[in-house]
Design a protein around this motif. Structure first.
Motif, PDB file in Angstrom:
ATOM      1  N   MET A 136      50.768  -3.659  59.108  1.00 52.70           N
ATOM      2  CA  MET A 136      50.434  -2.234  59.036  1.00 52.70           C
ATOM      3  C   MET A 136      51.666  -1.393  59.358  1.00 52.70           C
ATOM      4  N   THR A 137      51.953  -0.423  58.501  1.00 54.65           N
ATOM      5  CA  THR A 137      53.086   0.476  58.724  1.00 54.65           C
ATOM      6  C   THR A 137      52.739   1.497  59.800  1.00 54.65           C
ATOM      7  N   MET A 138      53.614   1.647  60.794  1.00 56.75           N
ATOM      8  CA  MET A 138      53.427   2.631  61.848  1.00 56.75           C
ATOM      9  C   MET A 138      54.415   3.776  61.650  1.00 56.75           C
ATOM     10  N   ILE A 139      53.906   4.987  61.742  1.00 54.49           N
ATOM     11  CA  ILE A 139      54.756   6.177  61.681  1.00 54.49           C
ATOM     12  C   ILE A 139      55.055   6.584  63.118  1.00 54.49           C
ATOM     13  N   LYS A 140      56.351   6.665  63.451  1.00 55.22           N
ATOM     14  CA  LYS A 140      56.744   6.857  64.845  1.00 55.22           C
ATOM     15  C   LYS A 140      57.548   8.136  65.041  1.00 55.22           C
ATOM     16  N   CYS A 141      57.310   8.754  66.154  1.00 53.47           N
ATOM     17  CA  CYS A 141      58.140   9.868  66.610  1.00 53.47           C
ATOM     18  C   CYS A 141      59.032   9.355  67.728  1.00 53.47           C
ATOM     19  N   ILE A 142      60.350   9.346  67.481  1.00 55.58           N
ATOM     20  CA  ILE A 142      61.316   8.994  68.514  1.00 55.58           C
ATOM     21  C   ILE A 142      61.730  10.278  69.208  1.00 55.58           C
ATOM     22  N   SER A 143      61.391  10.409  70.476  1.00 54.42           N
ATOM     23  CA  SER A 143      61.665  11.655  71.183  1.00 54.42           C
ATOM     24  C   SER A 143      63.160  11.857  71.396  1.00 54.42           C
ATOM     25  N   PRO A 144      63.665  13.065  71.103  1.00 52.83           N
ATOM     26  CA  PRO A 144      65.070  13.350  71.387  1.00 52.83           C
ATOM     27  C   PRO A 144      65.343  13.493  72.876  1.00 52.83           C
ATOM     28  N   VAL A 145      64.283  13.644  73.670  1.00 53.42           N
ATOM     29  CA  VAL A 145      64.466  13.815  75.116  1.00 53.42           C
ATOM     30  C   VAL A 145      65.073  12.569  75.736  1.00 53.42           C
ATOM     31  N   ASN A 146      64.536  11.385  75.350  1.00 54.11           N
ATOM     32  CA  ASN A 146      65.005  10.139  75.971  1.00 54.11           C
ATOM     33  C   ASN A 146      65.253   9.006  74.979  1.00 54.11           C
ATOM     34  N   GLY A 147      65.085   9.284  73.677  1.00 54.29           N
ATOM     35  CA  GLY A 147      65.342   8.258  72.670  1.00 54.29           C
ATOM     36  C   GLY A 147      64.270   7.200  72.560  1.00 54.29           C
ATOM     37  N   GLU A 148      63.127   7.420  73.187  1.00 51.07           N
ATOM     38  CA  GLU A 148      62.052   6.434  73.164  1.00 51.07           C
ATOM     39  C   GLU A 148      60.906   6.905  72.257  1.00 51.07           C
ATOM     40  N   VAL A 149      60.044   5.962  71.870  1.00 55.47           N
ATOM     41  CA  VAL A 149      58.882   6.299  71.057  1.00 55.47           C
ATOM     42  C   VAL A 149      57.944   7.172  71.887  1.00 55.47           C
ATOM     43  N   TYR A 150      57.686   8.368  71.402  1.00 55.13           N
ATOM     44  CA  TYR A 150      56.788   9.285  72.104  1.00 55.13           C
ATOM     45  C   TYR A 150      55.361   9.178  71.572  1.00 55.13           C
ATOM     46  N   ALA A 151      55.226   9.003  70.265  1.00 59.32           N
ATOM     47  CA  ALA A 151      53.895   8.897  69.654  1.00 59.32           C
ATOM     48  C   ALA A 151      54.027   8.077  68.379  1.00 59.32           C
ATOM     49  N   GLU A 152      52.970   7.398  68.017  1.00 61.60           N
ATOM     50  CA  GLU A 152      52.943   6.655  66.766  1.00 61.60           C
ATOM     51  C   GLU A 152      51.517   6.597  66.241  1.00 61.60           C
TER      52      GLU A 152
ATOM     53  N   PRO B   6      49.168   4.779  62.758  1.00 58.34           N
ATOM     54  CA  PRO B   6      49.211   3.918  61.571  1.00 58.34           C
ATOM     55  C   PRO B   6      49.166   4.742  60.294  1.00 58.34           C
ATOM     56  N   ALA B   7      50.003   4.367  59.320  1.00 56.61           N
ATOM     57  CA  ALA B   7      49.989   5.037  58.024  1.00 56.61           C
ATOM     58  C   ALA B   7      48.701   4.681  57.292  1.00 56.61           C
ATOM     59  N   MET B   8      48.073   5.661  56.687  1.00 55.97           N
ATOM     60  CA  MET B   8      46.809   5.452  55.984  1.00 55.97           C
ATOM     61  C   MET B   8      47.055   4.702  54.675  1.00 55.97           C
ATOM     62  N   PRO B   9      46.298   3.649  54.411  1.00 56.40           N
ATOM     63  CA  PRO B   9      46.424   2.956  53.127  1.00 56.40           C
ATOM     64  C   PRO B   9      46.047   3.876  51.968  1.00 56.40           C
ATOM     65  N   LEU B  10      46.589   3.582  50.800  1.00 53.70           N
ATOM     66  CA  LEU B  10      46.394   4.435  49.638  1.00 53.70           C
ATOM     67  C   LEU B  10      44.923   4.647  49.309  1.00 53.70           C
ATOM     68  N   GLU B  11      44.140   3.601  49.327  1.00 52.19           N
ATOM     69  CA  GLU B  11      42.729   3.739  48.945  1.00 52.19           C
ATOM     70  C   GLU B  11      41.977   4.652  49.900  1.00 52.19           C
ATOM     71  N   LEU B  12      42.265   4.540  51.206  1.00 50.13           N
ATOM     72  CA  LEU B  12      41.611   5.430  52.169  1.00 50.13           C
ATOM     73  C   LEU B  12      42.084   6.874  51.990  1.00 50.13           C
ATOM     74  N   ALA B  13      43.358   7.027  51.642  1.00 51.24           N
ATOM     75  CA  ALA B  13      43.882   8.373  51.402  1.00 51.24           C
ATOM     76  C   ALA B  13      43.199   8.999  50.188  1.00 51.24           C
ATOM     77  N   LYS B  14      42.981   8.197  49.143  1.00 46.32           N
ATOM     78  CA  LYS B  14      42.282   8.705  47.955  1.00 46.32           C
ATOM     79  C   LYS B  14      40.862   9.133  48.308  1.00 46.32           C
ATOM     80  N   GLN B  15      40.225   8.390  49.194  1.00 49.60           N
ATOM     81  CA  GLN B  15      38.875   8.765  49.621  1.00 49.60           C
ATOM     82  C   GLN B  15      38.889  10.096  50.370  1.00 49.60           C
ATOM     83  N   ALA B  16      39.887  10.283  51.218  1.00 49.83           N
ATOM     84  CA  ALA B  16      39.998  11.538  51.967  1.00 49.83           C
ATOM     85  C   ALA B  16      40.183  12.717  51.011  1.00 49.83           C
ATOM     86  N   VAL B  17      41.026  12.535  49.988  1.00 52.45           N
ATOM     87  CA  VAL B  17      41.218  13.585  48.996  1.00 52.45           C
ATOM     88  C   VAL B  17      39.917  13.849  48.251  1.00 52.45           C
TER      89      VAL B  17
END
Length: 461
Positions: free
Chosen positions: A1-17, A19-30
């Protein structure tokens, strides 16, 4: 599973992440957004406006969470209090003009004919929002799109991954139906696939020129409407009759606020030779007063750039310019917090020219070049010598002169004695590689709807 991550500029660490939505689920949302759109559009415009403003108010109630969250995600100091002033100003203004902007244009209403042009929502609007002003840039499209009867799907940059989630949460808690406003976590490939499949009826993107090109390539052949706000290299011009102190204060703030990460930030300044020395001296003193540091510290006035790779671009451009003869005026010893990474000291360069990348390409950091000019003609030529065109800032006491110069400039907005501001009553637009389309004002509503003409001939006895 692809994770979308925010690397904080404050300390260079992962602040939030997330999971990227799969295409089929994204189509359902649309699909859910498309189903919800018809009933949403049937609601009276007054009701839609009221619900959007309720969402804005609910987000304001989250201020204690939003402000430090922004500092962690993209580095803006907490002392500046987030983006609520502009966010609210823009929301309230478009709400005040929504009914007039969307009302039919009556051509004829007689005993023989009814002829009119009505505005209809596009359908599903896709907002791809940037990280530098993640709330304000998003609301430019989200608020009028919803008020006009569209449903909206928002995707935020990974650097501010929590913003879309928080906006949607606020609006839904305020009463906007869940399928009407949705936040999706999408990677680039899924985004491109959705666009290519003509999933959306209008797309608004704010970001890089290359990002805009990617959107256009994905949308090729779909005839999907696009609004693109891309790069910028906005100039200022200080004339011999300018209020010098006001010019220094506004232009230096426009060049360095938010660590220079502003769409319409000032990146190059041309000063009449009679004021040049004084302007440079005062500007150096102004910028030298910044306190670079942790954005969570209320004493910090200049936070880190949003990502160390953005700071690397600024350092490269500055070093390249210096190697070609430019002179750096800000003493790095004033900013020991500059760590070679995301924390970057501000800089002013003189002895610059347009052979340098620093004066041609978008810098998007707290660094600005200042050049001496002899007259308006030279300034106009230099301001137009650029592939971008979002705003220009003219400093003079003569409005007629500013208007005359403005007509000769390749730009979307002409400011006089002001800079780095978005007026919601005016169309926010750009030319050349800054993009196309326009947001806010009555024209923003027109871009988020389509005209439908009615020519009704009445049967008479």
């Amino acid at each position: 599973m692809t994770m979308i991550k925010c690397i904080s500029p404050v300390n260079g660490e992962v602040y939030a992440e997330r999971p990227a939505m799969p295409l089929e689920l994204a189509k359902q949302a649309v699909g859910h957004a498309r189903l919800a759109q018809k009933s949403w559009a049937k609601r009276p415009v007054e009701e839609r406006v009221k619900l959007v403003l309720a969402g804005v108010a609910r987000l304001n109630e989250m201020v204690d969470e939003v402000v430090p969250e922004l500092a962690w995600q993209m580095g803006r100091p907490v002392r500046y209090g987030g983006e609520f002033k502009g966010f609210n100003e823009r929301s309230n203004y478009v709400a005040s003009i929504a009914a007039d902007a969307l009302k039919p244009i009556i051509v004829e209403e007689s005993d023989r004919f009814e002829r009119r042009i009505e505005r209809e929502p596009h359908g599903v609007v896709f907002v791809i929002a940037p990280w530098n002003y993640p709330y304000m840039t998003a609301i430019n499209t989200v608020a009028p799109a919803l008020m006009a009867g569209n449903t909206v799907i928002i995707k935020h940059a990974s650097q501010t991954i929590l913003v879309g989630e928080r906006m949607v949460r606020a609006f839904i808690e305020a009463g906007v139906p869940a399928d009407v406003f949705q936040n999706l976590f999408l990677d680039h490939d899924t985004t491109a696939a959705l666009i290519a499949a003509k999933s959306f009826d209008f797309i608004n993107f704010t970001g890089s020129v290359e990002g805009g090109r990617s959107i256009e390539r994905a949308a090729a052949g779909t005839f999907t409407g696009l609004g693109l706000e891309l790069g910028g290299k906005d100039p200022g011009y200080v004339m011999e009759d300018a209020d010098l102190d006001a010019a220094v204060d506004t232009l230096m703030d426009g060049a360095t606020y938010n660590s220079g990460q502003c769409c319409c930030g000032i990146e190059r300044i041309y000063v009449h030779e009679s004021l040049y020395d004084a302007f440079v001296e005062k500007s150096v003193a102004w910028v030298s007063n910044y306190k670079l540091g942790n954005p969570l510290d209320p004493e910090t006035t200049l936070g880190p750039m949003a990502n160390k790779r953005f700071a690397a671009t600024v350092r490269h451009q500055v070093a390249d310019a210096v190697s070609k003869g430019a002179k750096a005026l800000i003493d790095p010893k004033l900013f020991p917090q500059d760590d070679g990474g995301a924390y970057l000291a501000p800089q002013i360069l003189v002895d610059v020219d347009h052979s340098m990348e620093f004066m041609r390409e978008e810098t998007f950091g707290p660094a600005v070049g200042i050049m001496k000019v002899k007259n308006d003609g030279e300034a106009i030529e230099l301001m137009n010598d650029c592939q971008y065109g979002l705003t220009v800032s003219l400093w003079t006491r003569d409005p007629e002169r500013a208007s005359r110069i403005g007509r000769n400039l390749e730009t979307g907005t002409v400011f006089m004695n002001r800079a780095d501001y978005l007026d919601p009553a005016l169309c926010w637009t750009g030319v050349k590689e800054t993009g196309r389309g326009g947001s806010l004002s009555i024209l923003g509503f027109h871009n988020l709807t389509r005209p439908k003409s009615y020519h009704l001939k009445k049967v008479t006895a």
